[in-house]
Design an enzyme around this catalytic site. Structure first.
Site, PDB file in Angstrom:
ATOM      1  N   LYS A  27       0.811  -1.223   0.000  1.00  0.00           N
ATOM      2  CA  LYS A  27       0.000   0.000   0.000  1.00  0.00           C
ATOM      3  C   LYS A  27       0.842   1.269   0.000  1.00  0.00           C
ATOM      4  O   LYS A  27       0.524   2.218  -0.713  1.00  0.00           O
ATOM      5  CB  LYS A  27      -1.003   0.000   1.155  1.00  0.00           C
ATOM      6  CG  LYS A  27      -0.387   0.021   2.530  1.00  0.00           C
ATOM      7  CD  LYS A  27      -1.430  -0.235   3.610  1.00  0.00           C
ATOM      8  CE  LYS A  27      -0.763  -0.320   4.964  1.00  0.00           C
ATOM      9  NZ  LYS A  27       0.234  -1.383   5.078  1.00  0.00           N
ATOM     10  N   HIS A  62      13.847   4.826   6.115  1.00  0.00           N
ATOM     11  CA  HIS A  62      12.819   5.464   5.290  1.00  0.00           C
ATOM     12  C   HIS A  62      13.181   6.914   4.992  1.00  0.00           C
ATOM     13  O   HIS A  62      12.963   7.391   3.867  1.00  0.00           O
ATOM     14  CB  HIS A  62      11.459   5.388   5.971  1.00  0.00           C
ATOM     15  CG  HIS A  62      10.862   4.027   5.955  1.00  0.00           C
ATOM     16  ND1 HIS A  62       9.518   3.811   6.136  1.00  0.00           N
ATOM     17  CD2 HIS A  62      11.406   2.801   5.786  1.00  0.00           C
ATOM     18  CE1 HIS A  62       9.270   2.506   6.059  1.00  0.00           C
ATOM     19  NE2 HIS A  62      10.396   1.882   5.857  1.00  0.00           N
TER      20      HIS A  62
END
Length: 186
Positions: A27, A62
């Site tokens: 997602k 990230h």
């Protein structure tokens, strides 16, 4: 990943995209691809907090990945509506709604006010907004009262958002399924 093209050139709630799915469903990758199809600059609104070393390392990784991809990262664990208002004319990826909800619950804050503020901020935006959330209602009933409250609040949050945004996609095994769309093509 299966190709789904969504027109994300409008602002407001109608120009917003809600991407739901399970853990490691693809997602976030789908959401990132949807918003990077827009011209920059763009903002990555990160809601995660590091409570342990593994999460600290994950957040650092990230950040490095986003920096090399040209994202401006804004970290905000609680006041996401404020960030959406402050950057109303810039495309924003909010990842993730369920971490945001977790932060509210762990800080023993009420959920209704921040949810209402989030919805209002979506309506006021002039640039597209993409939001990511974990669908947690497909599994077992949580054993603890906090777990059950989290599951219930997440389901209600996703329902409220899905009712007002223009597009909703569910991702499973890396495959996006359009649940709601105004002007999508596959």
């Amino acid at each position: 990943m299966h190709s789904v093209r969504l027109d994300l050139h409008k602002g407001g709630a109608a120009g917003s995209l809600l991407v739901l799915g399970g853990a490691r469903s693809g997602k976030s990758r789908f959401a990132e691809n949807a918003i990077t199809a827009l011209p920059g600059p763009r903002i990555y609104l990160a809601t995660g907090r590091a409570f342990d070393d593994e999460m600290h390392d994950r957040i650092a990784r990230h950040k490095r990945e986003r920096a090399s991809a040209g994202w401006q990262t804004v970290e905000e664990a609680l006041n996401v509506a404020d960030v959406l208002h402050q950057h109303a004319s810039t495309p924003v990826l909010l990842d993730c709604l369920t971490l945001w909800l977790t932060n509210l619950l762990l800080d023993e804050r009420e959920v209704e006010g921040p949810t209402t503020a989030l919805l209002a901020s979506l309506h006021a935006r002039t640039a597209p907004t993409v939001m990511v959330g974990n669908e947690v209602g497909l599994g077992i009933v949580p054993q603890s009262p906090l777990g059950r409250r989290f599951r219930d609040e997440a389901g209600l949050l996703h329902q409220r958002l899905a009712a007002c945004v223009g597009k909703v996609v569910f991702v499973a095994a890396g495959l996006p399924m359009v649940l709601k769309s105004e002007g999508a093509s596959t």
